[in-house]
Write an enzyme that holds these catalytic residues in place. Structure first.
Site, PDB file in Angstrom:
ATOM      1  N   HIS A 461      64.967  68.261 -36.689  1.00 16.53           N
ATOM      2  CA  HIS A 461      66.158  68.720 -35.959  1.00 16.53           C
ATOM      3  C   HIS A 461      65.746  69.573 -34.747  1.00 16.53           C
ATOM      4  O   HIS A 461      66.144  69.304 -33.616  1.00 16.53           O
ATOM      5  CB  HIS A 461      67.044  69.538 -36.913  1.00 16.53           C
ATOM      6  CG  HIS A 461      68.275  70.107 -36.274  1.00 16.53           C
ATOM      7  ND1 HIS A 461      69.521  69.573 -36.465  1.00 16.53           N
ATOM      8  CD2 HIS A 461      68.463  71.161 -35.448  1.00 16.53           C
ATOM      9  CE1 HIS A 461      70.415  70.259 -35.781  1.00 16.53           C
ATOM     10  NE2 HIS A 461      69.799  71.241 -35.153  1.00 16.53           N
ATOM     11  N   GLU A 462      64.923  70.573 -34.991  1.00 20.11           N
ATOM     12  CA  GLU A 462      64.536  71.471 -33.894  1.00 20.11           C
ATOM     13  C   GLU A 462      63.699  70.727 -32.855  1.00 20.11           C
ATOM     14  O   GLU A 462      63.794  70.997 -31.661  1.00 20.11           O
ATOM     15  CB  GLU A 462      63.782  72.697 -34.430  1.00 20.11           C
ATOM     16  CG  GLU A 462      64.594  73.584 -35.363  1.00 20.11           C
ATOM     17  CD  GLU A 462      65.978  73.952 -34.851  1.00 20.11           C
ATOM     18  OE1 GLU A 462      66.180  74.011 -33.618  1.00 20.11           O
ATOM     19  OE2 GLU A 462      66.880  74.164 -35.681  1.00 20.11           O
ATOM     20  N   HIS A 465      66.035  69.080 -30.432  1.00 17.65           N
ATOM     21  CA  HIS A 465      66.447  70.006 -29.361  1.00 17.65           C
ATOM     22  C   HIS A 465      65.313  70.160 -28.351  1.00 17.65           C
ATOM     23  O   HIS A 465      65.523  70.212 -27.142  1.00 17.65           O
ATOM     24  CB  HIS A 465      66.761  71.388 -29.932  1.00 17.65           C
ATOM     25  CG  HIS A 465      68.086  71.499 -30.616  1.00 17.65           C
ATOM     26  ND1 HIS A 465      69.266  71.130 -30.030  1.00 17.65           N
ATOM     27  CD2 HIS A 465      68.416  71.968 -31.855  1.00 17.65           C
ATOM     28  CE1 HIS A 465      70.275  71.363 -30.877  1.00 17.65           C
ATOM     29  NE2 HIS A 465      69.781  71.865 -31.981  1.00 17.65           N
ATOM     30  N   HIS A 468      65.074  67.359 -25.899  1.00 17.16           N
ATOM     31  CA  HIS A 468      66.160  67.453 -24.918  1.00 17.16           C
ATOM     32  C   HIS A 468      65.764  68.412 -23.783  1.00 17.16           C
ATOM     33  O   HIS A 468      66.036  68.169 -22.617  1.00 17.16           O
ATOM     34  CB  HIS A 468      67.407  67.981 -25.646  1.00 17.16           C
ATOM     35  CG  HIS A 468      68.709  67.606 -25.013  1.00 17.16           C
ATOM     36  ND1 HIS A 468      69.907  68.079 -25.480  1.00 17.16           N
ATOM     37  CD2 HIS A 468      69.019  66.821 -23.952  1.00 17.16           C
ATOM     38  CE1 HIS A 468      70.895  67.584 -24.745  1.00 17.16           C
ATOM     39  NE2 HIS A 468      70.379  66.829 -23.816  1.00 17.16           N
TER      40      HIS A 468
HETATM   41 ZN   LIG Z   1      70.770  72.516 -33.771  1.00 20.20          ZN
END
Ligand SMILES: [Zn+2]
Length: 672
Positions: A461-462, A465, A468
């Site tokens: 998940h991290e 990010h 991105h």
């Molecule tokens: Zn998040």
């Protein structure tokens, strides 16, 4: 092997970091920005290069000073750093308000968009449109008396929200439960019991002292066999800062909720919106309140029957009707019995080095990028490592600091933050650099850190990010990376990456038993995958209850009318909830996301982004999990262009159509 050339782009110099220098440095930077802005506006700048480029330079310079302060405050906290950090916060708030209400600057941006708009690149136009929108939301165009009232209401709102938080914190800390009889703790995990024993010891009492923090609360509700203990904790938790429960009336947030709603409504109306829900959506991907309500109600209609079936099955399993404080406990037992998989037991399959190696292999297959550790970059703690993200030719495209282990002075949880934002302004440039932070247990001796599968998902998940932020091709800091990405779309790349950690194609890359090196066996994998959809209906119903309550409260607010908080909550519960809340439940009084955090009229964002990420991933399910052309179609509009374009347009470019809800329903096992 040859030594790679030195890292080609600016990085923070941690060894020069001195808390005593922070406040003076921030004051100097703000003064310099103010002086440069005044001089700039005096020249009546008309072109992009004359107006926007110098302002973007100022943003970048300030971010470069503040980012390490804010990061180190989170990961190496100490009294001197904390004092310096807190001294700077009001300075920065004042500066940002001044900037947002600067009507000369606003007029200059407006003129530029009008005169050069059609000739500008899409990301340039987006930057100007965002800026003009934010000027409007800050009340820039108001006459002086109403501008003053806007500022007063903003300041009052900030105080009311801070007081709301304080009340929740005080009420939470005021409750403890000291248990003398070890039998009452039956079922609790050993770590919870051990913490309680230490807390009692520290307080100089016998027995076990349980506090009301989230980990203890969740452990008691899910594992304590003693029903009265679960009921006491549930009661204390859902009556925090209210007129009910063990500290009834002491820190009641009811009046603050009404004041916060009134102030938000007033602010929204002052700048031309019908209500705060519309104000909130002005910066989001969802186009209007009806779109949000339709979305939530559609999801409710699909998930509620599933939630009702799940609850009925759970009550049959328990052999009796279940109260609100029983549900998590029996759900945990049912899950263990039906799925025969325990999070803790899978740890040996996920040594951290293997999970990282697998994650980097996934990124390599998707985007053709290589992640390479660099030992020549200075880090701020011996546990921290620096990695370069390189293209096929070995050219660095971005970098990240990886800070994975829990330690004293480090905030809990996991997050990605900007260390250096990508910037190309004239002759100046900087490569994007991220901080990736988790709180995994550190290695013990020669044994590596062993992760739960949940922690592996967190890592993915991290890193989503992080991609991105790191893969952006936008040159202007205000819209590069995650900057300028709407709140309800920012979790798309992160939740998208989570999907990979559940796939049979990926598990052999990220798992290797710490003793045997064997990947996770297929039948364990199947049971693990089944946990993903366990009680999806009830979990969705709960998220929808929060989302609808938050959104309707802000959308339906009527000034001067008696409080409708309790009434709206009751209506929403009638519509979507399956587990009945007891009469004494005062959940709104501690709903910090909405009344003191950033989720006002925005709690729906969690589900909204899940729709986007599940739909995005379904393209990979159809074309192959590692299909490079699909990855390229995702990378270009979403990861590379980020805040530089409209979030819906970017999604449509990738998927060839607007987002659909079915892939999420399939992922949750709720599809018809
Ligand atoms: Zn998040």
């Amino acid at each position: 092997m040859n030594q790679p050339p030195a890292w080609p782009s600016p990085l923070p110099t941690f060894k020069l970091f001195d808390p005593a220098q922070i406040e003076p440095a921030v004051r100097r930077a703000l003064d310099q920005n103010r002086a440069e802005l005044a001089a700039l506006l005096a020249r009546d700048p008309r072109s992009w290069d004359e107006l926007v480029v110098p302002i973007e330079r100022m943003h970048h310079r300030l971010a470069r000073i503040w980012s390490p302060v804010s990061h180190l405050n989170s990961v190496l906290n100490g009294p001197e750093l904390r004092a310096a950090y807190q001294a700077c916060l009001p300075l920065l708030t004042t500066y940002h308000t001044e900037l947002a209400q600067n009507d000369e600057l606003c007029a200059a941006y407006g003129r530029l968009l009008e005169s050069e708009g059609p000739a500008l690149a899409a990301s340039q136009r987006k930057l100007l449109e965002n800026a003009l929108r934010d000027f409007r939301l800050a009340g820039v165009a108001l006459p002086e008396d109403r501008k003053r009232r806007f500022r007063e209401a903003m300041e009052r709102l900030a105080l009311a929200q801070a007081k709301f938080d304080e009340n929740v914190l005080d009420a939470t800390q005021a409750f403890t439960q000291t248990v003398d009889d070890r039998n009452r703790l039956a079922g609790l995990p050993a770590t919870t019991v051990e913490r309680a024993r230490k807390a009692a010891e520290a307080a100089g009492t016998a027995g076990w002292k349980l506090v009301l923090d989230a980990p203890t609360y969740q452990a008691v509700l899910a594992h304590a066999e003693d029903e009265s203990l679960r009921r006491e904790f549930y009661t204390a938790w859902v009556t925090r800062a209210s007129d009910s429960g063990p500290h009834a009336g002491r820190w009641d947030n009811a009046a603050l909720i009404d004041e916060i709603l009134a102030l938000r409504h007033e602010l929204a109306v002052l700048v031309g919106f019908a209500n705060y829900a519309e104000y909130s959506l002005a910066t989001k991907m969802a186009r209007d309140p009806a779109a949000v309500l339709d979305f939530l109600r559609h999801l409710a209609a699909v998930s509620r029957p599933a939630a009702q079936r799940e609850l009925a099955a759970l009550e049959a399993f328990a052999g009796r009707p279940l109260a609100a404080w029983d549900v998590a406990f029996y759900a945990e037992r049912l899950k263990r019995e039906r799925l025969e998989v325990a999070e803790e037991a899978l740890r040996p399959y996920f040594p951290l080095p293997r999970a990282l190696e697998g994650l980097f292999a996934v990124v390599a297959r998707l985007y053709g990028l290589e992640v390479v550790e660099r030992s020549d970059v200075e880090v701020y703690h011996p546990d921290v490592r620096f990695f370069a993200v390189q293209d096929r030719a070995g050219r660095p495209r971005a970098g990240f600091f990886l800070d994975l282990y829990a330690r004293a002075g480090k905030r809990g949880g996991a997050w990605m933050d900007e260390c250096v934002g990508r910037m190309r302004l004239g002759a100046d440039s900087a490569l994007p650099v991220a901080y990736l932070v988790c709180n995994f247990s550190p290695p013990q001796g020669s044994r590596p850190s062993l992760l739960t599968h949940h922690e592996v998902v967190t890592l993915f998940h991290e890193f989503g990010h992080g991609l991105h932020h790191m893969l952006t091709r936008v040159d202007y800091p205000s819209v590069a990376g995650i900057n300028g990405v709407p709140w309800d779309a920012v979790e798309l790349p992160s939740q998208f990456m989570e999907n990979f950690a559940w796939r049979a194609e990926v598990l052999p890359l990220i798992s290797a038993h710490v003793e045997t090196g064997a990947p996770l066996p297929a039948e364990l994998l199947a049971r693990l995958q089944a946990t993903r959809t366990f009680h999806a209906g009830m979990q969705t119903a709960r998220q929808l209850e929060f989302s609808l309550f938050d959104f309707r409260l802000h959308a339906e607010y009527q000034p001067g009318q008696p409080s409708r908080v309790a009434a709206v909550l009751a209506e929403v519960r009638d519509e979507v909830a399956v587990v009945r809340a007891p009469e004494f439940n005062r959940f709104p009084q501690s709903f910090q996301h909405v009344f003191s955090g950033g989720y006002a009229a925005g709690y729906y964002s969690y589900k909204w982004a899940e729709v986007l990420s599940a739909d995005a991933f379904s393209a990979f399910e159809a074309n192959g999990v590692f299909d490079a052309p699909t990855a390229r179609r995702f990378e270009h509009p979403i990861l590379e262009q980020g805040g530089g374009r409209d979030a819906m347009e970017a999604f449509v470019e990738f998927r060839g159509r607007p987002p659909e809800i079915e892939p999420l329903l399939r992922q949750m096992g709720l599809a018809a």
